[in-house]
Design an enzyme around this catalytic site. Structure first.
Site, PDB file in Angstrom:
ATOM      1  N   ASP A 191      25.769  68.049  88.498  1.00 30.85           N
ATOM      2  CA  ASP A 191      26.054  67.075  89.553  1.00 30.85           C
ATOM      3  C   ASP A 191      26.979  65.956  89.108  1.00 30.85           C
ATOM      4  OD1 ASP A 191      24.630  68.257  91.607  1.00 30.85           O
ATOM      5  OD2 ASP A 191      22.742  67.473  90.859  1.00 30.85           O
ATOM      6  N   HIS A 229      18.528  67.059  82.052  1.00 34.03           N
ATOM      7  CA  HIS A 229      18.095  68.274  82.734  1.00 34.03           C
ATOM      8  C   HIS A 229      16.795  68.737  82.103  1.00 34.03           C
ATOM      9  CE1 HIS A 229      18.170  72.343  84.402  1.00 34.03           C
ATOM     10  NE2 HIS A 229      18.947  71.808  85.326  1.00 34.03           N
TER      11      HIS A 229
END
Ligand code: ACO
Length: 435
Positions: A370, A313
């Protein structure tokens, strides 16, 4: 840098070619000290920041991501406190208006979003009837949202902010229906009817799972889990799709055009589209029978574009705050709804192997939101292509809040600069044979 809550610090001095420039520095309520470089152009200078990783392009009071601690705050509230204690529409209200609603305000807001007058126009319904089964539902969502520019009738007598507020309520009202219709197109059957007397999430689930050929209607526990997932996805400050939305807003384009653009930005596999890619990756691991070390080596290979989907991320340098909650929901829901699904076990083993690997440790790559969300959607019974539209349902709340925040303050068109490395000026060569 405008606004009230920041603390002014001493200036930063930048010395370039013997000239020293004083740049103001401020401490935001939360986050990194920020140097105001907006005067650099006057000195013939620019900053180079690929991916805008260290550039604050807006001031915002909606959401804060603490990447070091793995925390996410909506209007100051930790997301995990909101995730199971409130409804998605209450959290949407918080993001949009800045405070959690009391009982009466919550009821009024729900009544506005669920108002039968906001039912999808028959022109848009017919559009869905013409979409081919092979079209990705993200394309359908984007097109249908854009089409609202033709069919919506926001009150022209209202000021700009109030009109966006009305449009935002229409968006929240329309999104589950668009996603439900897209689900029907994917299944190759006629879409069902929204029942606005039902709860927001329950109506969406009945729209998706009352279709011909569906064998079950999700129960209350599933609706609660989906409500939590929508909250966890409701906003995430200036990610790729919200930055896209703000960029479109800055040009003065319509709200629906901005949301349509944001949907397209979210679709990409490095952003919201990763939830679909995670399942594709886990399925490939299962089908190939290769050891997990092979997939980890592939992700580490700099000559191979493959990345471990659902990992890493831009902001989080530890486990994503949302991923922690989602992981637990995945464990509970899969055990109940799809205990035979082998992908959850593969995902857990893959996570364990990656988290013990020096490559992932040294780069601080952890599972993101996700990694487990697709497994949950799959257990509920959604086809893979619906995972990113489910992300849209949640994120729509944040998009409304961000557009309204922009509409409330002075704005400047978004226009980054570049580091030009093409040819210097040169003359066009004469054409052969020309005199
Ligand atoms: N697998 C393997 N290596 C990775 C991964 C990954 N998933 N993510 C980052 N890296 C590596 C990069 O190759 C780079 O290595 P290097 O320093 O040796 O060159 C280093 O880690 C830093 O990565 P960047 O690409 O600079 O990180 P950036 O912040 O630009 O990208 C992103 C963030 C796009 C999320 C990235 O981690 C990624 O591609 N992850 C996989 C896709 C994904 O899961 N996306 C969903 C994100 S959550 C969301 O948007 C909802």
């Amino acid at each position: 840098m405008p606004s009230s809550a920041e603390e002014a610090l001493g200036p930063a001095n930048l010395t370039v070619g013997g000239e020293t420039i004083e740049l103001p520095v401020q401490q935001p309520t939360l986050g990194r000290k920020t140097i105001d470089v907006s005067s650099l152009g006057q000195h013939g200078l620019a900053v180079f920041d690929p991916g805008y990783a260290d550039t604050a392009a807006y001031t915002s009071a909606i959401t804060f991501v603490d990447g070091e601690a793995g925390r996410l705050y909506f209007r100051g509230y930790p997301v995990e406190q909101l995730a199971t204690s409130h409804s998605f529409l209450e959290v949407a209200y918080l993001l949009i208006y800045g405070e959690l609603p009391g009982a009466e305000a919550a009821d009024n807001f729900v009544a506005k979003v669920r108002d039968p007058k906001l039912a999808i126009h028959v022109g848009i319904e017919r559009m869905f009837d013409t979409f081919p089964q092979s079209m990705h539902p993200m394309a359908m969502m984007s097109i249908a949202t854009e089409a609202l520019t033709a069919y919506a009738d926001e009150d022209a007598g209202l000021d700009a902010r109030a009109r966006v507020e009305q449009a935002g309520i229409r968006l929240l009202s329309s999104m589950p229906v668009f996603a439900g219709y897209a689900h029907a197109v994917l299944r190759g059957v006629a879409h069902g009817k929204s029942n606005r007397s039902l709860d927001y999430v329950e109506d969406f689930l009945q729209l998706c799972f009352s279709l011909p050929g569906s064998d079950h209607l999700p129960d209350n526990a599933t609706a609660r889990a989906l409500n939590t997932l929508l909250i966890l996805h409701a906003d995430h400050e200036l990610n790729c799709s919200t930055a896209t939305l703000r960029m479109v807003a800055s040009s003065g384009a319509s709200f629906y055009a901005g949301v349509s653009a944001a949907i397209n930005a979210l679709w990409g596999p490095l952003h919201g589209g990763a939830n679909q890619e995670v399942i594709r990756m886990l399925q490939e691991i299962k089908d190939s029978g290769k050891p997990l070390s092979a997939i980890i080596d592939k992700a580490k290979d700099k000559n191979d574009p493959f990345r471990l989907m659902g990992f890493g991320h831009r902001v989080y340098k530890t486990t994503d705050a949302r991923a922690r909650v989602i992981r637990q929901i995945a464990l509970d829901l899969v055990e109940k709804l799809a205990p035979e699904d082998p992908l959850l076990e593969i995902a857990m083993k893959l996570e364990e192997v990656a988290l013990a690997d020096d490559y992932f440790i040294s780069r601080r790559l952890y599972p993101n939101v996700d990694f487990y969300s697709g497994i949950i959607y799959r257990a509920i019974g959604f086809p893979d292509a619906m995972f990113t539209p489910l992300f849209v349902l949640g994120r729509s709340a944040g998009w409304v809040a961000h557009w309204l925040e922009m509409a409330s303050g002075p704005g400047r068109i978004g226009r980054p600069t570049q580091f030009y490395n093409g040819s210097a000026e040169r003359n066009v060569p004469a054409r052969p044979g020309a005199s």
